[in-house]
Design a protein around this motif. Sequence first.
Motif, short mmCIF file in Angstrom:
data_model
loop_
_atom_site.label_atom_id
_atom_site.label_comp_id
_atom_site.label_asym_id
_atom_site.label_seq_id
_atom_site.Cartn_x
_atom_site.Cartn_y
_atom_site.Cartn_z
N ARG A 18 0.82 -1.21 0.00
CA ARG A 18 0.00 0.00 0.00
C ARG A 18 0.86 1.26 0.00
O ARG A 18 0.63 2.18 -0.77
CB ARG A 18 -0.92 0.01 1.22
N PHE A 19 1.87 1.31 0.84
CA PHE A 19 2.70 2.51 0.91
C PHE A 19 3.73 2.56 -0.21
O PHE A 19 4.20 3.63 -0.57
CB PHE A 19 3.37 2.62 2.28
N GLU A 22 2.02 4.26 -3.21
CA GLU A 22 1.35 5.52 -2.89
C GLU A 22 1.79 6.66 -3.80
O GLU A 22 1.10 7.65 -3.95
CB GLU A 22 1.64 5.88 -1.43
N SER A 23 2.96 6.54 -4.44
CA SER A 23 3.47 7.65 -5.24
C SER A 23 2.72 7.82 -6.55
O SER A 23 2.73 8.89 -7.12
CB SER A 23 4.97 7.44 -5.52
N GLU A 30 8.74 9.41 -4.37
CA GLU A 30 7.96 8.45 -3.59
C GLU A 30 7.36 9.21 -2.41
O GLU A 30 8.00 9.40 -1.38
CB GLU A 30 8.84 7.31 -3.11
N TRP A 31 6.15 9.69 -2.58
CA TRP A 31 5.53 10.56 -1.58
C TRP A 31 5.32 9.86 -0.25
O TRP A 31 5.46 10.46 0.80
CB TRP A 31 4.20 11.11 -2.09
N GLY A 32 5.00 8.58 -0.27
CA GLY A 32 4.81 7.85 0.98
C GLY A 32 6.07 7.81 1.82
O GLY A 32 6.04 8.01 3.03
N VAL A 90 5.95 2.83 8.53
CA VAL A 90 6.09 2.95 7.08
C VAL A 90 7.52 2.65 6.64
O VAL A 90 7.74 1.94 5.65
CB VAL A 90 5.65 4.35 6.60
N ARG A 94 8.65 -0.46 4.22
CA ARG A 94 9.38 -0.24 2.96
C ARG A 94 10.69 -1.03 2.93
O ARG A 94 11.08 -1.54 1.89
CB ARG A 94 9.63 1.23 2.74
#
Length: 100
Positions: A18-19, A22-23, A30-32, A90, A94
């Motif tokens: 999910r994360f 997110e980008s 990669e905004w997340g 998060v 990742r």
Amino acid sequence: MTGAGAVDADPLRWWAIRFWSESGPGTDVEWGLLVAVVRFAGSLLVLAVVFANLSWLAGWADRCGAGPMYLGFVLVLSIAGHAFWKGVEVLIARMIHRGC
């Protein structure tokens, strides 16, 4: 197991996917990950400022009242703690997703 059951079997993998996605398509940032790092660093800064000013807490409680000071202290620490652990969650997800 594939399909919806696989998500329930491994919730950490679901969070990582999910994360990770997110980008959005076609973006270089990669905004997340960026949000997680800012959340983590910002919460560490807030926690450091709070703990550096603990010696002033008794004086502020005398001046403003113990109740409001206690509630404000708990509120600030709760928000900073939540942001800290969300950022850590998060970042760990990742790292696991990338195999670091």
